[in-house]
Design a protein around this motif. Structure first.
Motif, PDB file in Angstrom:
ATOM      1  N   ASN A  71       0.813  -1.205   0.000  1.00 37.89           N
ATOM      2  CA  ASN A  71       0.000   0.000   0.000  1.00 37.89           C
ATOM      3  C   ASN A  71       0.854   1.265   0.000  1.00 37.89           C
ATOM      4  O   ASN A  71       0.555   2.239  -0.705  1.00 37.89           O
ATOM      5  CB  ASN A  71      -0.945   0.002   1.202  1.00 37.89           C
ATOM      6  N   LYS A  72       1.928   1.256   0.758  1.00 39.66           N
ATOM      7  CA  LYS A  72       2.809   2.427   0.787  1.00 39.66           C
ATOM      8  C   LYS A  72       3.471   2.659  -0.560  1.00 39.66           C
ATOM      9  O   LYS A  72       3.805   3.794  -0.906  1.00 39.66           O
ATOM     10  CB  LYS A  72       3.872   2.251   1.879  1.00 39.66           C
ATOM     11  N   HIS A  73       3.646   1.592  -1.340  1.00 41.50           N
ATOM     12  CA  HIS A  73       4.258   1.741  -2.664  1.00 41.50           C
ATOM     13  C   HIS A  73       3.256   2.235  -3.703  1.00 41.50           C
ATOM     14  O   HIS A  73       3.567   3.157  -4.467  1.00 41.50           O
ATOM     15  CB  HIS A  73       4.857   0.414  -3.130  1.00 41.50           C
ATOM     16  N   VAL A  74       2.082   1.640  -3.743  1.00 43.55           N
ATOM     17  CA  VAL A  74       1.136   1.972  -4.819  1.00 43.55           C
ATOM     18  C   VAL A  74       0.312   3.219  -4.511  1.00 43.55           C
ATOM     19  O   VAL A  74      -0.281   3.812  -5.414  1.00 43.55           O
ATOM     20  CB  VAL A  74       0.182   0.793  -5.119  1.00 43.55           C
ATOM     21  N   SER A  87      -3.614   7.492   8.628  1.00 43.32           N
ATOM     22  CA  SER A  87      -3.072   6.258   9.182  1.00 43.32           C
ATOM     23  C   SER A  87      -3.078   5.128   8.157  1.00 43.32           C
ATOM     24  O   SER A  87      -3.966   5.042   7.308  1.00 43.32           O
ATOM     25  CB  SER A  87      -3.901   5.851  10.398  1.00 43.32           C
ATOM     26  N   ARG A  88      -2.090   4.260   8.263  1.00 47.85           N
ATOM     27  CA  ARG A  88      -2.044   3.050   7.440  1.00 47.85           C
ATOM     28  C   ARG A  88      -2.116   1.804   8.312  1.00 47.85           C
ATOM     29  O   ARG A  88      -1.528   0.778   7.985  1.00 47.85           O
ATOM     30  CB  ARG A  88      -0.772   3.015   6.594  1.00 47.85           C
ATOM     31  N   ALA A 135      -5.154  -7.626   0.923  1.00 49.37           N
ATOM     32  CA  ALA A 135      -4.212  -7.923  -0.155  1.00 49.37           C
ATOM     33  C   ALA A 135      -4.951  -8.178  -1.460  1.00 49.37           C
ATOM     34  O   ALA A 135      -4.540  -7.703  -2.530  1.00 49.37           O
ATOM     35  CB  ALA A 135      -3.354  -9.133   0.216  1.00 49.37           C
ATOM     36  N   ASP A 136      -6.054  -8.923  -1.386  1.00 48.62           N
ATOM     37  CA  ASP A 136      -6.852  -9.180  -2.583  1.00 48.62           C
ATOM     38  C   ASP A 136      -7.377  -7.874  -3.179  1.00 48.62           C
ATOM     39  O   ASP A 136      -7.369  -7.677  -4.404  1.00 48.62           O
ATOM     40  CB  ASP A 136      -8.031 -10.094  -2.252  1.00 48.62           C
ATOM     41  N   ALA A 137      -7.857  -6.977  -2.320  1.00 51.76           N
ATOM     42  CA  ALA A 137      -8.403  -5.702  -2.793  1.00 51.76           C
ATOM     43  C   ALA A 137      -7.335  -4.845  -3.445  1.00 51.76           C
ATOM     44  O   ALA A 137      -7.573  -4.200  -4.478  1.00 51.76           O
ATOM     45  CB  ALA A 137      -9.051  -4.956  -1.626  1.00 51.76           C
ATOM     46  N   TYR A 163      -4.585  -2.477  -8.256  1.00 55.58           N
ATOM     47  CA  TYR A 163      -3.283  -2.050  -8.769  1.00 55.58           C
ATOM     48  C   TYR A 163      -2.604  -3.177  -9.544  1.00 55.58           C
ATOM     49  O   TYR A 163      -2.219  -4.196  -8.981  1.00 55.58           O
ATOM     50  CB  TYR A 163      -2.371  -1.609  -7.624  1.00 55.58           C
ATOM     51  N   SER A 164      -2.427  -2.971 -10.825  1.00 53.29           N
ATOM     52  CA  SER A 164      -1.828  -3.997 -11.683  1.00 53.29           C
ATOM     53  C   SER A 164      -0.371  -4.259 -11.311  1.00 53.29           C
ATOM     54  O   SER A 164       0.152  -5.340 -11.582  1.00 53.29           O
ATOM     55  CB  SER A 164      -1.923  -3.578 -13.151  1.00 53.29           C
ATOM     56  N   ALA A 165       0.281  -3.281 -10.689  1.00 53.79           N
ATOM     57  CA  ALA A 165       1.682  -3.469 -10.297  1.00 53.79           C
ATOM     58  C   ALA A 165       1.858  -4.607  -9.307  1.00 53.79           C
ATOM     59  O   ALA A 165       2.971  -5.144  -9.159  1.00 53.79           O
ATOM     60  CB  ALA A 165       2.230  -2.177  -9.681  1.00 53.79           C
ATOM     61  N   LEU A 166       0.777  -4.995  -8.648  1.00 45.87           N
ATOM     62  CA  LEU A 166       0.840  -6.080  -7.662  1.00 45.87           C
ATOM     63  C   LEU A 166       0.452  -7.428  -8.247  1.00 45.87           C
ATOM     64  O   LEU A 166       0.610  -8.455  -7.591  1.00 45.87           O
ATOM     65  CB  LEU A 166      -0.067  -5.761  -6.470  1.00 45.87           C
TER      66      LEU A 166
END
Length: 228
Positions: free
Chosen positions: A133-136, A143-144, A174-176, A181-184
């Motif tokens: 999440n911090k990357h995309v 808050s994260r 993680a699924d969401a 995000y296609s990068a994942l």
């Protein structure tokens, strides 16, 4: 190529005695395995007697007191060995293990193994929704935490800070993220390696911020998924 989120996958979470993964002891552990469609196929849960007092602040979070753990928990070395064995089997079968802020949980487990003379596991492939999440979504404000991100993505998280509920919510998160995000949506070895780099970059950025704004001597470790 289908995404890893369309294959069997697992999630792992610990509740412990404290915030420092090098000294924290396991109190509860959960591993949840889902099938290709995301239906829960198996849930394994453990309650350990950590062998030390559970601080009140930790018990207030996960609800397990020292007395309850001593009366109902199993020996810490047995729990650590069983958790490690289940994870090792998952990794041997190339089933990804999803863990939120994975470097905490896997470092706790590694130090429990070291403490009790158990074999170390090699945690790969791991998927960490916190790092991803911090990357995309680099410029997201606020808050994260797992609770905050689950709220953002509409994921139900009942009984937060119990290991089974947190594990399943982590998997759903993680699924969401993969759906958005296609990068994942890449091969597991590629995603695991990418997260190693993202974790280092994120730690370096946060360390630089702290040194500028608050503490010139701040050190943020970027090793992932296990701190040395």
């Amino acid at each position: 190529m289908t995404s890893w989120s369309m294959h069997p996958r697992a999630a792992f979470d610990l509740e412990t005695t404290g915030k420092d993964p090098r000294t924290a002891r396991i109190v509860t552990a959960s591993i949840v395995i889902v099938d290709e469609a995301g239906a829960v196929a198996e849930t394994q849960e453990w309650l350990a007697d950590p062998g030390v007092e559970i601080p009140e602040e930790a018990a207030a979070i996960h609800g397990i007191s020292t007395a309850h753990a001593r009366e109902n928990g199993r020996p810490a070395d047995v729990v650590a060995a069983e958790v490690g064995a289940v994870l090792a089997t998952l990794f041997e079968n190339k089933i990804p293990v999803i863990a939120f802020n994975a470097s905490y949980d896997f470092t706790v487990l590694a130090n429990e193994a070291r403490r009790h003379g158990l074999a170390q596991i090699t945690p790969t492939p791991v998927i960490d929704p916190f790092i991803c999440n911090k990357h995309v979504d680099k410029f997201r404000r606020g808050s994260r935490t797992l609770v905050a991100l689950c709220e953002e993505y509409g994921i139900t998280l009942d009984d937060a800070h119990t290991s089974a509920a947190d594990a399943l919510a982590t998997l759903r998160l993680a699924d969401a993220l993969a759906a958005k995000y296609s990068a994942l949506r890449v091969d597991l070895p590629q995603l695991h390696e990418a997260q190693e780099g993202w974790a280092r970059e994120q730690a370096a950025d946060f360390q630089a911020y702290l040194r500028r704004a608050k503490d010139p001597a701040a050190v943020i470790e970027g090793d992932w998924p296990v701190l040395p």
